[in-house]
Design a protein around this motif. Sequence first.
Motif, PDB file in Angstrom:
ATOM      1  N   CYS A  49       0.794  -1.229   0.000  1.00 40.28           N
ATOM      2  CA  CYS A  49       0.000   0.000   0.000  1.00 40.28           C
ATOM      3  C   CYS A  49       0.825   1.278   0.000  1.00 40.28           C
ATOM      4  N   ARG A  52       0.126   4.587  -2.391  1.00 44.16           N
ATOM      5  CA  ARG A  52      -1.087   4.384  -3.186  1.00 44.16           C
ATOM      6  C   ARG A  52      -2.295   4.926  -2.431  1.00 44.16           C
ATOM      7  N   GLU A  53      -3.372   5.157  -3.168  1.00 43.76           N
ATOM      8  CA  GLU A  53      -4.607   5.575  -2.536  1.00 43.76           C
ATOM      9  C   GLU A  53      -5.167   4.399  -1.725  1.00 43.76           C
ATOM     10  N   ILE A  55      -8.171   3.431  -1.008  1.00 41.75           N
ATOM     11  CA  ILE A  55      -9.281   2.704  -1.611  1.00 41.75           C
ATOM     12  C   ILE A  55      -8.794   1.759  -2.700  1.00 41.75           C
ATOM     13  N   ASP A  56      -7.709   2.134  -3.399  1.00 44.56           N
ATOM     14  CA  ASP A  56      -7.160   1.237  -4.412  1.00 44.56           C
ATOM     15  C   ASP A  56      -6.578  -0.015  -3.778  1.00 44.56           C
ATOM     16  N   CYS A  57      -5.938   0.145  -2.609  1.00 42.59           N
ATOM     17  CA  CYS A  57      -5.383  -1.023  -1.903  1.00 42.59           C
ATOM     18  C   CYS A  57      -6.505  -1.976  -1.484  1.00 42.59           C
ATOM     19  N   ARG A  59      -9.544  -2.226  -2.761  1.00 46.91           N
ATOM     20  CA  ARG A  59     -10.153  -2.853  -3.939  1.00 46.91           C
ATOM     21  C   ARG A  59      -9.263  -3.954  -4.498  1.00 46.91           C
ATOM     22  N   GLU A  60      -7.948  -3.752  -4.447  1.00 47.57           N
ATOM     23  CA  GLU A  60      -7.050  -4.816  -4.908  1.00 47.57           C
ATOM     24  C   GLU A  60      -7.147  -6.029  -3.998  1.00 47.57           C
ATOM     25  N   GLU A  68     -15.573  -8.258  -5.626  1.00 45.29           N
ATOM     26  CA  GLU A  68     -15.668  -6.850  -5.987  1.00 45.29           C
ATOM     27  C   GLU A  68     -16.560  -6.177  -4.954  1.00 45.29           C
ATOM     28  N   GLU A  74     -19.184   0.356  -0.147  1.00 43.95           N
ATOM     29  CA  GLU A  74     -18.442   1.600  -0.343  1.00 43.95           C
ATOM     30  C   GLU A  74     -19.204   2.797   0.225  1.00 43.95           C
TER      31      GLU A  74
END
Length: 886
Positions: A49, A52-53, A55-57, A59-60, A68, A74
Motif C-alpha cells: 500500500c 497508493r490511494e 481505496i485502491d489497496c 479494492r485490490e 468486488e 463503499e
Amino acid sequence: MTESGGRKGGSALAVDLRRARAARRREHSAQEPPPEPKPRRRPARVVECDGREPIDCVREWFARHDWEPFPFQEDVWRAYLAGESGLIHAATGTGKTYAAWMGPVLEWLRDYPPARRQQPAPLRVLWLTPLRALAGDTEAALRAPVEDLGLPWSVESRTGDTPARVRARQRERLPTALVTTPESLSLLLTRDDAATLFDHLELVVVDEWHELMASKRGVQTELCLARLRRFRPGLRTLGLSATLGNLDTARDALLGMEGEGRPRPGGIFQGLVPKALEVDALIPVSMERFPWSGQIGLRLLPEVVAAVEEGETALVFTNTRATAEIWFQAMLAARPDWAGILALHHGSMDRDTREWVEDGLREGRLRCVVCTSTLDLGVDFTPVDRVLQVGSPKSVGRLIQRAGRSGHQPGALSRLTCVPTNALELVDIAAARSALEARAIEARRPVERPLDLLAQHAVTISMGGGFRAEELFDEVRTTWAYRDLREDEWRWVLDFITRGGSALESYPEYSKVVERDGRLVVAGKLAALRHRLSIGTIVSESEMKVQLLRGRTIGTVEENFIARLRPGDVFTFAGRVLEFVRARGMVAHVRRSTAKSTSVPHWSGARMPISPQLAAWIRIKLDEARQGMYRGPEMAAVRGILELQGAWSRIPAVDELLIERVETREGHHLFLYPIEGRLVHEGLAALLAYRLAQLGPISFTLAANDYGLELLSPERAPLEEAIEAGLLSPQHLLHDIPASLNAAELARRQFREIARIAGLVFQGYPGAAKAVKQVQASSELIYDVFARYDPDNLLLFQAQREVLERQLEQSRLARALERVASGRVSVVEVERPTPLAFPLLVDRAREQVTSEKLGDRIRRMVAPLERAAERTRFAGGSRRGFRSGG
C-alpha cells in the motif's frame, strides 16, 4: 463474497481424522471432538500500500479474493470516513462484516504515513457479538485483510471462553480490534482505568443487532455505548442486521439520543435485500384428516435423508433441543454409515464439542448437522448448500435467517426445505412463503426502562472510577431504553444500590455503593468481586452438568429432568445413549450405554409461538381456502382437512373469530380460533374463563395452541350472554388479566431474574454455584419481604410488567381483541370436534395422568371422527349458529 472471507480449510490429516472418527462412531454412535490439525499460516502482506490511494489497496485486496466491493459497502466506508454512524441491513452472507470493517482500515491508511504505519496500534475498534460462538469466526474474518495489507494491528477476542493467559495479556494492553460480548464489555467498564482504556477508540460495531435489541442484553449494550460516548464524544457506531422490519427504531435504539429528546443522526445502509431464497416443503404421501402436534413425527425421515444426500453439506434445524436429539438419533439409525460425518449441535452441549462441529462445517468434514438456533446467527459455513427446517418456522425472520445458512455468499441461491410435524404446519409454511414474498418481516421491540439492569449498571460504573449522580442520570437518559427515565425512578435506583431500599437497609450486604468526596463508588472489595461475578442479564434455568464417570463433561440438562431419574435409567443426550449413575451436588454422573432409549431431556423455552406477521398470513391462507382457493402444494395437501372443517363447521374468514360449541362425554367445549399464537391464546383462555365466571359459578379446563384455545366445563357456559356483556372486549384488560391468573405467583417466579440482575441474590462463586432452587427460594423470600414491607418497590412493578408482556404478550392480546371487536364473531354449534379442534383435544390429553399410551388414546379418539367423516362425504355437515359483531 462471504462474510468471513470464504476460506475453506482441510488437509490430509483432517481426512485421516475423519476416517478414524467414522470408525469410532460406528462403535460408539456418539460424537466428541478429535484432536484438531494445526491451522495453516496465511500469507502476509499480499497487497503493498505504500504510496497508493487507500481505496485502491482495499479494492485490490478484494480482487485478490475474486471479489468486488458492493456499492452499499463503499457507501458505508464513505460515511464512516465522514464521521457518520448507522445501521447496515443486508441479507445473510452479502458482506456486512467487511462493510463495517474496511472503514477503520481505510482511515488508518489515509491518516498515517507509511513511516508510522508500523507502530503497534492501540484499541481502535470494539466488535460486539451476541454469541461467544461467533467471536472466533469474526476474529478470523477481521484478521485476514489486516495481515494481507500489512497493518500493525492485533485482532483478539475476549469472552467467557478466553483463556486466562490471554486475559492477563489484555489487562496490560488491549488489541487494536477486540471482539467481545456485552457482558465482557461491562466487565471492562469496571476497571479503575476505564476512563483512559478507550482513549483511541474510534468505532463500535454491534453484530446481529436484531437479536440483541429486543432483550435486556440490548439494553446493556445501550448503556455501555452511552458510557463509551462519554469517554469518546466522536465515537462512531455501526449495527449489523439481516432480518428486521422496523429499521428506523433499530437505528435509533442503537445510536441513542441527543439533546431535547432527539435521536442521534445516522444512516440506514441497505445491502443486498432481498437475496434469492427458495422455500419448499416435504409433503407426506397420505394425510390424516385430524391433525395433532407431533402427528407426522419421524414419518418423513427417509425424505429428509434423501434431501441431505442431494448436497455436500446440510443443516437440519429444529425448534427445540429435545427434537434435535430425537432427529439426530433417528438419522444415525437410518444411516449408520454417516457415523462421524453426522453431528449434533445445541446450546446445552459442552463448548469443545460445539466448536469441533463448527470447525467441521467450515472445513466441509461433516455431511450433516442437526441443530437448533445456536447455528442461526452469522457464523460463516460456506460449504453448506442444503438447509432443512423441522416444524413450523414460527416467524418470517427465522425462516430468512436459517435459509441464509445455505448459499452463504453473494449471488448464491439460499434454499430451505420445511419438514412439517403435523398437517396444519403446511399452512404455516405456505403462509411464511407468502409473507416472505411480500417482505413482511417481523419488527423487534426494544425493551423499555428495566430498573434491575439500571441498578446493575450503576454499580458497574461505581467500580470504574465512580460517578456523580446527576451526571450519570443525564448519561443514562441518552439511551433509547431510558430516554423517559424519571428523576424519582433514578432516586429510587440510587437508594436501592446505596442502602438496599427501605426494606433491606438493616443488611450491610445490600449497601453496594457509598459516597466519597461527592462521588458514588463501590463499597469494598467483596462487593466488587461479587458484582463482577454477577454482571449480565442471562439467567439460566436449573441446570446440572452431565459428566462421564471418568470425568469428561458432556453438557447440561435441567435439574428437574435429572431429579426424575433413578440409577440405571437410560436416556439420550448430546448424541449419546447414557446410563444415569448418581447425582452429586449439581453434577449428574453417567456412563455410556448400549441399551435402547426413547427418553430425551426436555428444556424450558420449547413453547415458541408464531409471530404476529406469520399469524396474519395464516389467517389470509385460511380465508383463501374458505373461498375455494388452495394455492401451492402445501395448501393442496391440506385441502381435504379444510374442506371437512368447512363441512362440519366453518373455515374462519380473515376478519372473523370462529367459536365452536360442542358437547361430548367430557363435558361442554368451547373452541375459539383467533390464530394469534400460543402465548396470546393461553392468556386469552384464562381471561375468557374469568369473565364467564363473573356471570355465575363455573369451572373450566383450559388448553391452547398456535391456532386456538379450548374452554371445557361440566355445564354449558353462558356464551351468548357473555358476548353481549363484553366477553371479547379489549377494555379493562389491566384489571382482568391479573385477576384471571395467579398473577402474584407468576410475578414471584419472574422476580428471580430481576433479583439476580439487580444484585439482590448471589448465585455463588466459580466452582461453588448455588442450586437454582436455592436462588429461587432466596428471591421469593425477598419478594415477600418487599410485598409486605415495601409494597411500592419498583422492582415488584417491573416483575408484574414482565409477566404480562413476556409470558402473556398482553400488548399482542389487546391488539387481537381490538381486531376481533372490529370484525365479526361466528358461533357454530357442531355435533363433534372438528379438524381444527382436534389438536387442542390431544394437547389437553397429554397433560392428563393415565396408564393408557398417548398413541392408543389418540387412535381411540380419532376412530369415531373418521367414521363420521366418511359419512359426511363433504355434503355439508350439521351445523347451527349465529353471528355477532360488525
